[in-house]
Design a protein around this motif. Structure first.
Motif, short mmCIF file in Angstrom:
data_model
loop_
_atom_site.label_atom_id
_atom_site.label_comp_id
_atom_site.label_asym_id
_atom_site.label_seq_id
_atom_site.Cartn_x
_atom_site.Cartn_y
_atom_site.Cartn_z
N GLY A 78 -14.37 -15.41 -85.62
CA GLY A 78 -13.46 -15.86 -84.66
C GLY A 78 -12.05 -15.36 -84.61
N GLY A 79 -11.45 -14.99 -86.00
CA GLY A 79 -10.40 -14.63 -86.06
C GLY A 79 -10.21 -13.16 -85.45
N PHE A 80 -11.41 -12.36 -85.73
CA PHE A 80 -11.33 -10.97 -85.31
C PHE A 80 -11.47 -10.84 -83.78
CE2 PHE A 80 -14.52 -7.89 -83.57
CZ PHE A 80 -13.71 -6.86 -83.53
N LEU A 81 -12.23 -11.93 -82.99
CA LEU A 81 -12.04 -11.95 -81.80
C LEU A 81 -10.80 -12.31 -81.02
CD1 LEU A 81 -15.54 -13.77 -80.91
CD2 LEU A 81 -15.22 -11.67 -80.81
N VAL A 82 -10.24 -13.38 -81.79
CA VAL A 82 -8.90 -13.83 -81.09
C VAL A 82 -7.74 -12.76 -81.53
CG1 VAL A 82 -6.98 -15.38 -81.63
CG2 VAL A 82 -9.44 -16.32 -81.44
N ALA A 83 -7.72 -12.13 -82.48
CA ALA A 83 -6.61 -11.18 -82.77
C ALA A 83 -7.10 -9.85 -81.93
CB ALA A 83 -6.70 -10.97 -84.31
N SER A 84 -8.35 -9.47 -82.14
CA SER A 84 -8.54 -8.21 -81.31
C SER A 84 -8.06 -8.10 -79.78
CB SER A 84 -9.91 -7.76 -81.55
OG SER A 84 -10.31 -6.73 -80.76
N ALA A 85 -8.51 -9.40 -79.16
CA ALA A 85 -8.38 -9.61 -77.78
C ALA A 85 -6.79 -9.84 -77.45
CB ALA A 85 -9.05 -10.61 -77.13
N THR A 86 -6.26 -10.85 -78.13
CA THR A 86 -4.85 -11.01 -77.89
C THR A 86 -3.86 -9.75 -78.29
OG1 THR A 86 -4.56 -12.29 -79.84
CG2 THR A 86 -5.22 -13.55 -77.96
N GLY A 87 -4.43 -9.00 -79.38
CA GLY A 87 -3.63 -8.04 -79.93
C GLY A 87 -3.50 -6.87 -78.85
N ALA A 88 -4.54 -6.53 -78.34
CA ALA A 88 -4.67 -5.45 -77.22
C ALA A 88 -3.93 -5.89 -76.08
CB ALA A 88 -6.44 -5.22 -77.06
N ILE A 89 -4.18 -7.32 -75.58
CA ILE A 89 -3.26 -7.63 -74.48
C ILE A 89 -1.76 -7.42 -74.58
CG2 ILE A 89 -2.82 -9.59 -72.88
CD1 ILE A 89 -5.88 -10.55 -73.29
N GLY A 90 -1.47 -7.96 -75.95
CA GLY A 90 0.10 -7.75 -76.06
C GLY A 90 0.35 -6.54 -76.17
N ALA A 91 -0.31 -5.64 -76.63
CA ALA A 91 0.09 -4.03 -76.68
C ALA A 91 0.26 -3.73 -75.34
CB ALA A 91 -0.91 -3.43 -77.46
N THR A 92 -0.82 -3.98 -74.61
CA THR A 92 -0.67 -3.62 -73.19
C THR A 92 0.45 -4.20 -72.19
OG1 THR A 92 -3.02 -3.52 -72.94
CG2 THR A 92 -1.90 -3.23 -70.87
N PHE A 93 1.16 -5.49 -72.83
CA PHE A 93 2.25 -5.88 -72.20
C PHE A 93 3.30 -5.13 -72.59
CE2 PHE A 93 6.05 -8.44 -72.71
CZ PHE A 93 6.06 -9.21 -71.52
N GLY A 94 3.44 -4.70 -73.77
CA GLY A 94 4.50 -3.73 -74.06
C GLY A 94 4.59 -2.43 -73.49
#
Length: 221
Positions: A78-94
């Motif tokens: 679960g941590g991998f899915l949450v971190a992977s998905a939100t991390g990529a979206i956060g990076a795309t926001f930048g």
């Protein structure tokens, strides 16, 4: 935008948030974090998304600790899915912030660096960004803002970031899931925890080997 960025960084340290994002705090307040995540899962995921968006656009520490916290709250999977998905979206926001609001200023101020990025993309294509994601040699926010002024498409940036950040997200989420179970000195020597630290130690070497293998395959084909 520059004034807002400076204010956000100043507030981060003034509110002592850099101490909140620490191993000690996660361990000390583990039960509180877990209870909040169980009762408010959607809000918790939104919090991770906001945290990654901030760390993806501002020079703030804590991206690794955020991933470890995801593992402590949701376990390895679960941590991998949450971190992977939100991390990529956060990076795309930048990336989007750089492309649509700061592109002109960054292109003028860092013309040499922008040219090098475009040369790297012309030489290695998507592998250039994939390598930077797999081998964390540059700060998280700097990669996002730099590629925002490059010729890369946003969809490609998101997809490659998702793939390149996945191995690191798994390793750190796995470490967080094991650290969250420490309740005595006996747990320090548990095989699962030792395995997590072993993954952390060998991950950079595995990543380098993977990059060399991909480059060798490209040169042969």
């Amino acid at each position: 935008m520059l004034a807002l960025a400076i204010a956000a960084v100043a507030a981060f340290f003034a509110l002592d948030l850099h101490h909140v994002l620490s191993f000690e705090t996660i361990k000390a307040r583990q039960a509180e974090f877990v209870a909040f995540g169980e009762h408010h899962p959607a809000l918790t995921v939104l919090g991770f998304l906001l945290a990654y968006a901030l760390s993806g656009t501002l020079p703030l520490p804590g991206a690794v600790i955020i991933t470890v916290l995801a593992g402590a709250l949701f376990g390895t999977g679960g941590g991998f899915l949450v971190a992977s998905a939100t991390g990529a979206i956060g990076a795309t926001f930048g990336f989007a912030l750089s492309r649509y609001w700061l592109r002109g200023w960054l292109s003028r101020r860092y013309a040499t660096q922008v040219r090098r990025i475009d040369e790297g993309l012309a030489r290695d294509g998507a592998l250039y960004l994939f390598t930077l994601r797999l081998l964390p040699v540059l700060p998280f926010f700097l990669i996002n803002l730099s590629f925002g002024v490059s010729a890369m498409r946003m969809r490609s940036f998101w997809l490659i970031s998702q793939l390149g950040m996945a191995p690191g997200a798994f390793v750190f989420a796995n470490a967080g899931s094991q650290l969250s179970r420490l309740d005595s000195l006996h747990g320090v020597l548990s095989p699962a925890l030792l395995g997590s630290f072993a993954l952390l130690a060998v991950f950079p070497w595995i990543a380098r080997a993977l990059v060399r293998m991909v480059r060798r395959h490209r040169s042969v084909s």
